[in-house]
Structure formats: structure tokens, C-alpha cells
Design a protein around this motif. Structure first.
Motif, PDB file in Angstrom:
ATOM      1  N   ILE A   1      33.390  33.546  37.897  1.00  0.00           N
ATOM      2  CA  ILE A   1      33.020  34.771  38.617  1.00  0.00           C
ATOM      3  C   ILE A   1      33.496  34.696  40.060  1.00  0.00           C
ATOM      4  O   ILE A   1      34.086  35.648  40.582  1.00  0.00           O
ATOM      5  N   LYS A   2      33.265  33.574  40.712  1.00  0.00           N
ATOM      6  CA  LYS A   2      33.687  33.423  42.108  1.00  0.00           C
ATOM      7  C   LYS A   2      35.191  33.613  42.247  1.00  0.00           C
ATOM      8  O   LYS A   2      35.664  34.287  43.167  1.00  0.00           O
ATOM      9  N   PHE A   3      35.945  33.005  41.330  1.00  0.00           N
ATOM     10  CA  PHE A   3      37.393  33.149  41.417  1.00  0.00           C
ATOM     11  C   PHE A   3      37.816  34.585  41.120  1.00  0.00           C
ATOM     12  O   PHE A   3      38.703  35.125  41.782  1.00  0.00           O
ATOM     13  N   MET A   4      37.192  35.217  40.133  1.00  0.00           N
ATOM     14  CA  MET A   4      37.529  36.606  39.790  1.00  0.00           C
ATOM     15  C   MET A   4      37.285  37.536  40.979  1.00  0.00           C
ATOM     16  O   MET A   4      38.104  38.416  41.250  1.00  0.00           O
ATOM     17  N   ILE A   5      36.184  37.350  41.680  1.00  0.00           N
ATOM     18  CA  ILE A   5      35.904  38.181  42.864  1.00  0.00           C
ATOM     19  C   ILE A   5      36.992  37.969  43.907  1.00  0.00           C
ATOM     20  O   ILE A   5      37.541  38.923  44.464  1.00  0.00           O
ATOM     21  N   PHE A   6      37.315  36.718  44.164  1.00  0.00           N
ATOM     22  CA  PHE A   6      38.348  36.398  45.147  1.00  0.00           C
ATOM     23  C   PHE A   6      39.692  36.986  44.725  1.00  0.00           C
ATOM     24  O   PHE A   6      40.384  37.630  45.518  1.00  0.00           O
ATOM     25  N   PHE A   7      40.075  36.777  43.471  1.00  0.00           N
ATOM     26  CA  PHE A   7      41.375  37.231  43.000  1.00  0.00           C
ATOM     27  C   PHE A   7      41.455  38.761  42.973  1.00  0.00           C
ATOM     28  O   PHE A   7      42.467  39.336  43.363  1.00  0.00           O
ATOM     29  N   ALA A   8      40.399  39.424  42.531  1.00  0.00           N
ATOM     30  CA  ALA A   8      40.385  40.898  42.513  1.00  0.00           C
ATOM     31  C   ALA A   8      40.547  41.431  43.934  1.00  0.00           C
ATOM     32  O   ALA A   8      41.274  42.403  44.167  1.00  0.00           O
ATOM     33  N   HIS A   9      39.893  40.788  44.874  1.00  0.00           N
ATOM     34  CA  HIS A   9      40.035  41.197  46.272  1.00  0.00           C
ATOM     35  C   HIS A   9      41.474  40.957  46.755  1.00  0.00           C
ATOM     36  O   HIS A   9      42.043  41.782  47.475  1.00  0.00           O
ATOM     37  N   TYR A  10      42.031  39.844  46.349  1.00  0.00           N
ATOM     38  CA  TYR A  10      43.386  39.485  46.760  1.00  0.00           C
ATOM     39  C   TYR A  10      44.412  40.521  46.295  1.00  0.00           C
ATOM     40  O   TYR A  10      45.283  40.915  47.050  1.00  0.00           O
ATOM     41  N   VAL A  11      44.312  40.982  45.048  1.00  0.00           N
ATOM     42  CA  VAL A  11      45.298  41.929  44.516  1.00  0.00           C
ATOM     43  C   VAL A  11      44.963  43.381  44.861  1.00  0.00           C
ATOM     44  O   VAL A  11      45.806  44.264  44.709  1.00  0.00           O
ATOM     45  N   SER A  12      43.761  43.634  45.344  1.00  0.00           N
ATOM     46  CA  SER A  12      43.342  45.015  45.598  1.00  0.00           C
ATOM     47  C   SER A  12      44.209  45.708  46.637  1.00  0.00           C
ATOM     48  O   SER A  12      44.569  46.874  46.469  1.00  0.00           O
ATOM     49  N   GLY A  13      44.537  45.026  47.705  1.00  0.00           N
ATOM     50  CA  GLY A  13      45.364  45.639  48.740  1.00  0.00           C
ATOM     51  C   GLY A  13      46.717  46.054  48.208  1.00  0.00           C
ATOM     52  O   GLY A  13      47.232  47.125  48.537  1.00  0.00           O
ATOM     53  N   TYR A  14      47.282  45.213  47.372  1.00  0.00           N
ATOM     54  CA  TYR A  14      48.580  45.534  46.782  1.00  0.00           C
ATOM     55  C   TYR A  14      48.475  46.759  45.872  1.00  0.00           C
ATOM     56  O   TYR A  14      49.293  47.680  45.950  1.00  0.00           O
ATOM     57  N   LEU A  15      47.456  46.793  44.998  1.00  0.00           N
ATOM     58  CA  LEU A  15      47.291  47.926  44.097  1.00  0.00           C
ATOM     59  C   LEU A  15      46.997  49.208  44.869  1.00  0.00           C
ATOM     60  O   LEU A  15      47.487  50.286  44.522  1.00  0.00           O
ATOM     61  N   GLU A  16      46.229  49.108  45.938  1.00  0.00           N
ATOM     62  CA  GLU A  16      45.958  50.281  46.768  1.00  0.00           C
ATOM     63  C   GLU A  16      47.239  50.773  47.420  1.00  0.00           C
ATOM     64  O   GLU A  16      47.485  51.982  47.503  1.00  0.00           O
ATOM     65  N   LEU A  17      48.071  49.859  47.859  1.00  0.00           N
ATOM     66  CA  LEU A  17      49.338  50.236  48.473  1.00  0.00           C
ATOM     67  C   LEU A  17      50.220  50.997  47.492  1.00  0.00           C
ATOM     68  O   LEU A  17      50.841  52.000  47.857  1.00  0.00           O
ATOM     69  N   ILE A  18      50.264  50.543  46.252  1.00  0.00           N
ATOM     70  CA  ILE A  18      51.044  51.267  45.245  1.00  0.00           C
ATOM     71  C   ILE A  18      50.535  52.700  45.123  1.00  0.00           C
ATOM     72  O   ILE A  18      51.315  53.652  45.101  1.00  0.00           O
TER      73      ILE A  18
END
Length: 167
Positions: free
Chosen positions: A141-158
Motif C-alpha cells: 500500500i505504501k509503495f502504491m500510494i507513492f507510485f500513484a503520486h509519482y505518475v499522477s503529474g505525468y498523467l495530468e500533463l497528458i
């Protein structure tokens, strides 16, 4: 901590991700990294289409496009709860959709989901991983939260740049 050392690989992943200007090229890259790091069989990234009130993915390993109503399934429940969900026995979980397994011929033994937030704390998607030997735990769960946050900026940019391809 079982994810110690994976964060160094994350920097390389991030540089490679920037070379992918669309959903169709970026989502497989995100999926591959998540599967390798967490050690799962499958990864799906559901995009939250607020206007149509549905979640869709063009990335669901070996499965064609999946579309579900915004309030259905574990991914819909993830959006409602606004937090990660673990189902190590999914067929007993109230929100699990066994009809997707039936349609795809795939058997889900365990599942973890995490919401992907944009900069306004709106959920733009859900990261979903399936079938990890031994099941999922709090470290996942901790890693998923971190990773989802990490890729969120990129997906928002798209989304903001409107460079996503028609699907």
C-alpha cells in the motif's frame, strides 16, 4: 523495508516515461515498472472519465479495453473511498466484479488498487495490480500510494496538454 533500493530505479523510470507523449505509449511503461517492482502478474491503469461517469483502460495485460461504471468494482470503490484497497480474497469482497474474470478467462487471486490524484486532489485514475504470490500487505500500500503520486503529474500533463490519443 522491501522496496528499499527500488527508488533508485524510479529516477531512471521517470526519465524514460518523459519520452512517452501519449496514453498508448506511457501506460505500458508504467505497467511494466509496477509489475516488476511489486512482483505481480497483471497491471491495469483505469482512467476516470468524469463526463461519461465511467472508468476505462486500454491497458489491461492481454485483455481488450475494459469499461465499467464509475461506481462499480474495486476501482469504483477505490474512487469512493479515496484510498487504496486490498482484496487478498477478491471473490468474497462485496465490490469485486467476477464477471470481468469470466469475460477475460483470467482468475484473480488477489488485488490491490490505489487512486491517482491530480494537483487539485481530484481522482484522475486508479492503479490496479493483480495476483501477487503471497498476497498484498501494508508495505505494498505504501509503495502504491507513492507510485500513484509519482505518475499522477505525468498523467495530468497528458490530459492538460490534450495530447492523449483517441481510444
Amino acid at each position: 523495508m522491501k522496496y528499499k533500493g527500488t527508488y533508485k530505479k524510479l529516477a531512471k523510470f521517470g526519465r524514460e516515461l518523459l519520452k512517452n507523449p501519449s496514453y498508448s505509449s506511457a501506460l505500458p511503461h508504467i505497467s511494466k515498472y509496477a509489475k516488476e517492482v511489486i512482483g505481480v502478474q497483471r497491471c491495469s491503469i483505469f482512467i476516470n472519465d468524469i463526463e461519461k461517469k465511467e472508468l476505462w483502460t486500454t491497458l489491461a495485460d492481454d485483455v481488450s479495453r475494459i469499461v465499467i461504471p464509475l461506481d462499480k468494482g474495486l476501482v469504483g470503490f477505490t474512487i469512493k473511498e479515496r484510498k487504496p484497497i486490498i482484496a487478498n480474497d477478491p471473490y468474497t469482497h462485496l465490490h469485486f466484479l467476477p464477471e470481468i474474470d469470466k469475460a477475460t478467462g483470467y482468475i484473480t487471486t488477489n488485488i490491490i488498487t490505489a487512486p491517482i490524484f491530480n494537483s487539485k486532489r481530484e481522482i484522475i485514475g486508479v492503479l490496479e495490480l493483480l495476483n501477487k504470490d503471497g498476497g498484498f500487505d501494508n508495505e505494498d500500500i505504501k509503495f502504491m500510494i507513492f507510485f500513484a503520486h509519482y505518475v499522477s503529474g505525468y498523467l495530468e500533463l497528458i490530459n492538460l496538454c490534450l495530447i492523449k490519443e483517441s481510444v
